[in-house]
Design a protein around this motif. Structure first.
Motif, PDB file in Angstrom:
ATOM      1  N   SER A 170       0.932  -1.299  -0.164  1.00  0.00           N
ATOM      2  CA  SER A 170      -0.031  -0.182   0.129  1.00  0.00           C
ATOM      3  C   SER A 170       0.874   1.337   0.046  1.00  0.00           C
ATOM      4  N   ALA A 171       2.013   1.397   0.736  1.00  0.00           N
ATOM      5  CA  ALA A 171       2.831   2.277   0.670  1.00  0.00           C
ATOM      6  C   ALA A 171       3.327   2.678  -0.752  1.00  0.00           C
ATOM      7  N   THR A 172       3.949   1.587  -1.479  1.00  0.00           N
ATOM      8  CA  THR A 172       4.183   1.657  -2.808  1.00  0.00           C
ATOM      9  C   THR A 172       3.407   2.176  -3.683  1.00  0.00           C
ATOM     10  N   SER A 173       2.235   1.815  -3.525  1.00  0.00           N
ATOM     11  CA  SER A 173       1.235   2.310  -4.530  1.00  0.00           C
ATOM     12  C   SER A 173       0.703   3.896  -4.136  1.00  0.00           C
ATOM     13  N   SER A 174       0.955   4.141  -3.188  1.00  0.00           N
ATOM     14  CA  SER A 174       0.428   5.657  -3.089  1.00  0.00           C
ATOM     15  C   SER A 174       1.648   6.254  -3.390  1.00  0.00           C
ATOM     16  N   ARG A 175       2.955   5.854  -3.220  1.00  0.00           N
ATOM     17  CA  ARG A 175       4.202   6.715  -3.699  1.00  0.00           C
ATOM     18  C   ARG A 175       4.165   6.731  -5.094  1.00  0.00           C
ATOM     19  N   GLY A 176       3.791   5.783  -5.876  1.00  0.00           N
ATOM     20  CA  GLY A 176       4.052   5.790  -7.234  1.00  0.00           C
ATOM     21  C   GLY A 176       2.871   6.879  -7.562  1.00  0.00           C
ATOM     22  N   GLY A 177       1.591   6.790  -6.916  1.00  0.00           N
ATOM     23  CA  GLY A 177       0.819   7.982  -7.435  1.00  0.00           C
ATOM     24  C   GLY A 177       1.185   9.070  -7.271  1.00  0.00           C
ATOM     25  N   PRO A 208      10.175  13.988  -1.197  1.00  0.00           N
ATOM     26  CA  PRO A 208      11.362  14.943  -0.609  1.00  0.00           C
ATOM     27  C   PRO A 208      12.356  14.168  -0.032  1.00  0.00           C
ATOM     28  N   SER A 209      11.803  12.803   0.835  1.00  0.00           N
ATOM     29  CA  SER A 209      12.749  12.102   1.567  1.00  0.00           C
ATOM     30  C   SER A 209      13.595  11.061   0.756  1.00  0.00           C
ATOM     31  N   ASP A 210      12.863  10.895  -0.427  1.00  0.00           N
ATOM     32  CA  ASP A 210      13.249   9.856  -1.458  1.00  0.00           C
ATOM     33  C   ASP A 210      14.669  10.661  -2.121  1.00  0.00           C
ATOM     34  N   TYR A 211      14.129  12.258  -2.505  1.00  0.00           N
ATOM     35  CA  TYR A 211      15.232  12.856  -3.053  1.00  0.00           C
ATOM     36  C   TYR A 211      16.315  13.190  -2.203  1.00  0.00           C
ATOM     37  N   ARG A 212      16.071  13.287  -0.998  1.00  0.00           N
ATOM     38  CA  ARG A 212      17.328  13.623   0.150  1.00  0.00           C
ATOM     39  C   ARG A 212      18.003  12.308   0.076  1.00  0.00           C
TER      40      ARG A 212
END
Length: 94
Positions: free
Chosen positions: A41-48, A57-61
């Motif tokens: 569920s976390a990856t599907s919301s992140r993908g959206g 932002p945390s991924d970019y950091r």
């Protein structure tokens, strides 16, 4: 989905007072939910959100930290092994 898993786990725990195998089943259900249920569920919301507005932002950091660390190691390698780094640059330019 989480409430269904929690309710099922509670039922298995209550049944576990008569048979301890149900407690093991409750632990297995929670483990599988933590491994696959919440992660999916976390990856599907992140993908959206990624398709709508770029990286989070945390991924970019984290990406920026990895990039800076890699650049630091490359500078150190060039400084400590000047002949090898020059040879690699010559091979890359060919």
């Amino acid at each position: 989905m989480g409430t269904i898993v929690m309710a099922g786990t509670a039922v298995l725990v209550v049944l576990g007072f008569g048979n301890h195998i149900y407690w093991l089943a409750a632990v297995a259900v929670l483990f599988l939910y933590m491994q696959y249920g919440r992660g999916a569920s976390a990856t599907s919301s992140r993908g959206g959100s990624s398709s709508g507005g770029g990286m989070m932002p945390s991924d970019y950091r984290a990406y920026r930290d990895r990039r800076d660390k890699q650049a630091k190691w490359e500078r150190r390698y060039r400084r400590e092994r000047p002949f090898e780094s020059r040879r690699q640059e010559r091979e890359k330019s060919k």
